[in-house]
Design a protein around this motif. Sequence first.
Motif, PDB file in Angstrom:
ATOM      1  N   LEU A  35       0.816  -1.212   0.000  1.00 28.84           N
ATOM      2  CA  LEU A  35       0.000   0.000   0.000  1.00 28.84           C
ATOM      3  C   LEU A  35       0.851   1.264   0.000  1.00 28.84           C
ATOM      4  O   LEU A  35       0.549   2.233  -0.695  1.00 28.84           O
ATOM      5  CB  LEU A  35      -0.935  -0.013   1.203  1.00 28.84           C
ATOM      6  CG  LEU A  35      -2.080  -1.026   1.150  1.00 28.84           C
ATOM      7  CD1 LEU A  35      -2.752  -1.162   2.502  1.00 28.84           C
ATOM      8  CD2 LEU A  35      -3.103  -0.635   0.083  1.00 28.84           C
ATOM      9  N   ILE A  38       2.099   2.472  -3.352  1.00 28.42           N
ATOM     10  CA  ILE A  38       1.147   2.925  -4.381  1.00 28.42           C
ATOM     11  C   ILE A  38       1.388   4.380  -4.826  1.00 28.42           C
ATOM     12  O   ILE A  38       1.371   4.609  -6.053  1.00 28.42           O
ATOM     13  CB  ILE A  38      -0.306   2.678  -3.922  1.00 28.42           C
ATOM     14  CG1 ILE A  38      -0.599   1.154  -3.930  1.00 28.42           C
ATOM     15  CG2 ILE A  38      -1.313   3.390  -4.807  1.00 28.42           C
ATOM     16  CD1 ILE A  38      -1.992   0.792  -3.415  1.00 28.42           C
ATOM     17  N   ALA A 109      -4.870   0.509  -6.309  1.00 30.19           N
ATOM     18  CA  ALA A 109      -3.707   1.012  -7.048  1.00 30.19           C
ATOM     19  C   ALA A 109      -4.127   1.617  -8.381  1.00 30.19           C
ATOM     20  O   ALA A 109      -3.611   2.672  -8.790  1.00 30.19           O
ATOM     21  CB  ALA A 109      -2.696  -0.117  -7.254  1.00 30.19           C
ATOM     22  N   LYS A 113      -3.698   5.652  -9.320  1.00 24.38           N
ATOM     23  CA  LYS A 113      -2.892   6.005 -10.490  1.00 24.38           C
ATOM     24  C   LYS A 113      -3.682   6.881 -11.457  1.00 24.38           C
ATOM     25  O   LYS A 113      -3.166   7.878 -11.990  1.00 24.38           O
ATOM     26  CB  LYS A 113      -2.415   4.732 -11.189  1.00 24.38           C
ATOM     27  CG  LYS A 113      -1.518   4.972 -12.388  1.00 24.38           C
ATOM     28  CD  LYS A 113      -1.053   3.658 -12.995  1.00 24.38           C
ATOM     29  CE  LYS A 113      -0.154   3.898 -14.204  1.00 24.38           C
ATOM     30  NZ  LYS A 113       0.311   2.605 -14.795  1.00 24.38           N
TER      31      LYS A 113
END
Length: 358
Positions: A35, A38, A109, A113
């Motif tokens: 995590l 990320i 994720a 992003k």
Amino acid sequence: MRELVELTKKLITFRTMHTRPDEIRRCADFIESFLRSIPVDVTRMDCDGIPSLWVLPPTDRVPVLLMSHIDVVAAPESLFEPVERDGRLYGRGSIDDKYAVALSLVLLARHVKELAARGHGLERLPFGILITGDEEIGGYRGAREALSRIPADFAIALDGGSFKEIIVKEKGIVRLRLIAQGKTAHGARPWLGRNAIEILLEDLMAVKALFAEQTEDHWHRTLNIGLIHGGVSVNQVPDRAEAHLDIRYTENDDPDALVDAIRRTVRSHVDVVEREPLFFGETSGPVQVLLNLVPGARLGRAHGASDARFLSQFGIPGIVWGADGEESQHAENEHVVIESLVRLYETLDRFLRIVGHG
């Protein structure tokens, strides 16, 4: 698909049984590291040695919370070596519940992003994730503690089941201990004693009579005699014996009245070890959106219990939903159907973009 499958495989290799608390912590460390890479801010709570982790958007309310757990029931070493075969991924925790952990991580994720690419912060994240470490032993130090600190508008407990069935009702639980007291004597002179095991066996048969109802769908109260202990020597009349009972009840039962009936029926002393309410999930709003996204899906009910029961305790509407495991939870052939895992991921992604504010 490969990212989901490979991450699930990696998670299966952690022997996260409660006889191996070090492995539960090690798995939590791995997830925390994932995590932070990320990157997102991770809250980690360790309650009496049980780790839980969550990531939430920095807003007053979480639109949707995805729940999963890393702990598993006991298994031989071989089941912690994942095997992919015939479109299925086998291994302890594959369907209960490490596929869901992997799905939550990969989905998070992806959204982080995408937000960064559009120049947005995590306040636009349409969901949060909660990963706990004690669902298999009740969830009291995991989900119950964590949910008291998470203001969510809706929650999905991703936990086994079927892609086409959205669980909105689960049976309640009553766990009892029956303790029979007798009188010890030499095994060669049993008439001088009172055999506690015999008393206990008679009581168990009497209790079973209270669970005689049988229907095709089994939506009625059930009894499992899970543990029996008694005696210390084969040539001694035992003066104590006990049995542990697992009772699952429906909305048609009054658990207090049921316990009272058992007490009136037996000679043994009856202790209530655990009592948990039924889970009644949401059937409108976000659930209708989900039903529209999954043609042929239906609302269903489950005989087992999950951490979803704590949602009602904290006023959080929710459901239980998951990939297809073909009823293999806790079995030697435990597996997740990979195609259903991919469909679940894609559908959840669409659902979150509709229901959330991302």
